[in-house]
Scaffold this active site. Structure first.
Site, PDB file in Angstrom:
ATOM      1  N   VAL A 163      -3.283 -26.951  10.141  1.00  0.00           N
ATOM      2  CA  VAL A 163      -4.232 -26.992   8.495  1.00  0.00           C
ATOM      3  C   VAL A 163      -3.543 -27.008   7.755  1.00  0.00           C
ATOM      4  O   VAL A 163      -2.082 -26.579   7.262  1.00  0.00           O
ATOM      5  CB  VAL A 163      -4.667 -25.301   8.467  1.00  0.00           C
ATOM      6  CG1 VAL A 163      -5.608 -25.286   7.561  1.00  0.00           C
ATOM      7  CG2 VAL A 163      -4.886 -25.021   9.935  1.00  0.00           C
ATOM      8  N   GLU A 164      -3.867 -27.480   6.680  1.00  0.00           N
ATOM      9  CA  GLU A 164      -3.263 -28.503   5.441  1.00  0.00           C
ATOM     10  C   GLU A 164      -4.074 -26.879   4.583  1.00  0.00           C
ATOM     11  O   GLU A 164      -5.603 -27.286   4.193  1.00  0.00           O
ATOM     12  CB  GLU A 164      -3.644 -29.642   4.874  1.00  0.00           C
ATOM     13  CG  GLU A 164      -2.798 -30.291   5.869  1.00  0.00           C
ATOM     14  CD  GLU A 164      -3.576 -31.933   5.608  1.00  0.00           C
ATOM     15  OE1 GLU A 164      -3.053 -33.131   5.146  1.00  0.00           O
ATOM     16  OE2 GLU A 164      -4.607 -32.463   5.124  1.00  0.00           O
ATOM     17  N   VAL A 165      -3.115 -26.604   4.492  1.00  0.00           N
ATOM     18  CA  VAL A 165      -3.195 -25.282   2.952  1.00  0.00           C
ATOM     19  C   VAL A 165      -4.041 -25.619   1.565  1.00  0.00           C
ATOM     20  O   VAL A 165      -2.159 -26.585   0.930  1.00  0.00           O
ATOM     21  CB  VAL A 165      -2.792 -24.194   3.076  1.00  0.00           C
ATOM     22  CG1 VAL A 165      -3.198 -23.316   2.178  1.00  0.00           C
ATOM     23  CG2 VAL A 165      -3.387 -23.106   4.417  1.00  0.00           C
TER      24      VAL A 165
ATOM     25  N   ALA B  23      -2.319 -35.021   6.053  1.00  0.00           N
ATOM     26  CA  ALA B  23      -2.789 -35.702   6.998  1.00  0.00           C
ATOM     27  C   ALA B  23      -3.790 -37.377   7.248  1.00  0.00           C
ATOM     28  O   ALA B  23      -3.089 -38.147   7.506  1.00  0.00           O
ATOM     29  CB  ALA B  23      -2.894 -34.553   7.952  1.00  0.00           C
TER      30      ALA B  23
END
Ligand code: NAD
Length: 311
Positions: free
Chosen positions: A150-152, A189
């Protein structure tokens, strides 16, 4: 604050998968989607992925039915949620409207995370009158009930405590959050993905390799290797490993890399309708005789096995 109830807005590909993950971790979910038939589709999807979720680590409180579908009326139901995961279509004007409504409908300290694949949240918080500092991106990879990343991505005025709390929450769900320190389109990503995809589109559309062989190249080389060590450590090992491996790889292979890069730039895929049609036909050829649902099931089974090896 402990998170017991999650609000999910939008139950397409991504929202439905998040819902499954939240339920598997014993959370209650309030789900909203305005589309006719969305409730039935969600139920069918959750039943189809539940056996996979049952094979993974999950809470003893996990319950497939612990959700309430509220149609389009999230504004009347999200006062009770402790976290929001937004998954509406990737349109900035729609997200701007929805985030204003989410900001008004939830308690002011509740984190509102968007699954957006690449729109920084500063592009859609302009109408948040209550508390835009609790908004950020929590971008998953499809399907979020299996893929750990999960890209925060906070926007410039997201509170630091919100970024940290979102990371902790995703970790509690067995995810692997990474902090993207600066907003940029596509985050990290997906930028990596599109760099590789653009070359794949070029190679296939120019007839240099079939779509099937292109996928075979990746599943038998970059895919497993990068799953083990990622591109930069793989690069280091290609340079002999150790502390000097990476620098050695760049010095050794750098001149060749630059020739390839120049050639790639000269033959980059151009997004004309004709090229998109031709490319789509090549990929349709790869799919001929295969059942899409069956492929999805096999993908999920394989992902579970690969990810369990990594653990
Ligand atoms: N598909 C992917 O691979 C992927 C991966 C990561 C992130 N995302 C992101 O997740 C989000 C959702 O993408 P998706 O692929 O699930 O799209 P999708 O088209 O499958 O689903 C979108 C859902 O939103 C619903 N919707 C439409 N208008 C709405 C509204 N006003 N309020 C609430 N819901 C509404 C639709 O009915 C639909 O069910 C996007 O921001 C996308 O960029 C997608």
């Amino acid at each position: 604050m402990s998170i017991r109830t999650v609000g999910v807005l939008g139950t397409g590909v991504i929202g439905a998968s998040w819902t499954g993950l939240f339920l598997a971790h014993g959370l209650k979910v309030i789900v909203s989607d305005p589309a006719p038939g969305a409730e039935r589709q969600l139920s069918d999807y959750l039943h189809s992925i539940w056996p996979t979720l049952e094979k993974q680590k999950r809470s003893s409180h996990a319950a497939l039915t612990n959700y309430r579908f509220v149609g389009a009326s999230f504004k009347d139901h999200f006062a009770d949620v402790d976290f929001v995961q937004e998954n509406a279509p990737e349109r900035p004007e729609l997200k701007t409207k929805l985030f204003a409504e989410l900001d008004a409908a939830t308690r002011p300290d509740v984190i509102i995370a968007s699954s957006s694949s690449g729109i920084p949240s500063s592009h859609f918080i302009s109408q948040c009158a209550v508390n835009p500092t609790r908004v950020l991106i929590g971008h998953p990879f499809n399907p979020p009930h299996l893929m750990p990343l999960v890209e925060v991505v906070p926007h410039p005025t997201t509170a630091t405590s919100v970024t940290e709390a979102a990371k902790s929450f995703y970790k509690s769900l067995g995810r692997t959050p990474v902090h993207i320190r600066q907003e940029l389109p596509g985050f990290a990503a997906n930028r990596l993905q599109i760099a590789v995809l653009n070359e794949a589109y070029s190679l296939v559309s120019r007839g240099i390799i079939s779509a099937e062989d292109l996928d075979t190249c990746v599943t038998n080389s970059l895919g497993p290797r990068w799953a083990a060590t990622g591109p930069l450590l793989s690069n280091t090992m290609g340079g002999g490993g150790g502390i000097d491996g990476f620098k050695h790889a760049l010095e050794h292979f750098g001149p060749a890399y630059r020739v390839w890069l120049d050639d790639m730039k000269a033959h980059a895929f151009t997004w004309t309708p004709e090229n998109v049609d031709a490319l789509s036909s090549s990929v349709a050829e790869e799919l001929r005789g295969k059942d899409a649902k069956d492929l999805e099931r096999k993908r999920d089974d394989m992902l579970v096995k690969i990810l369990s090896l990594r653990e």
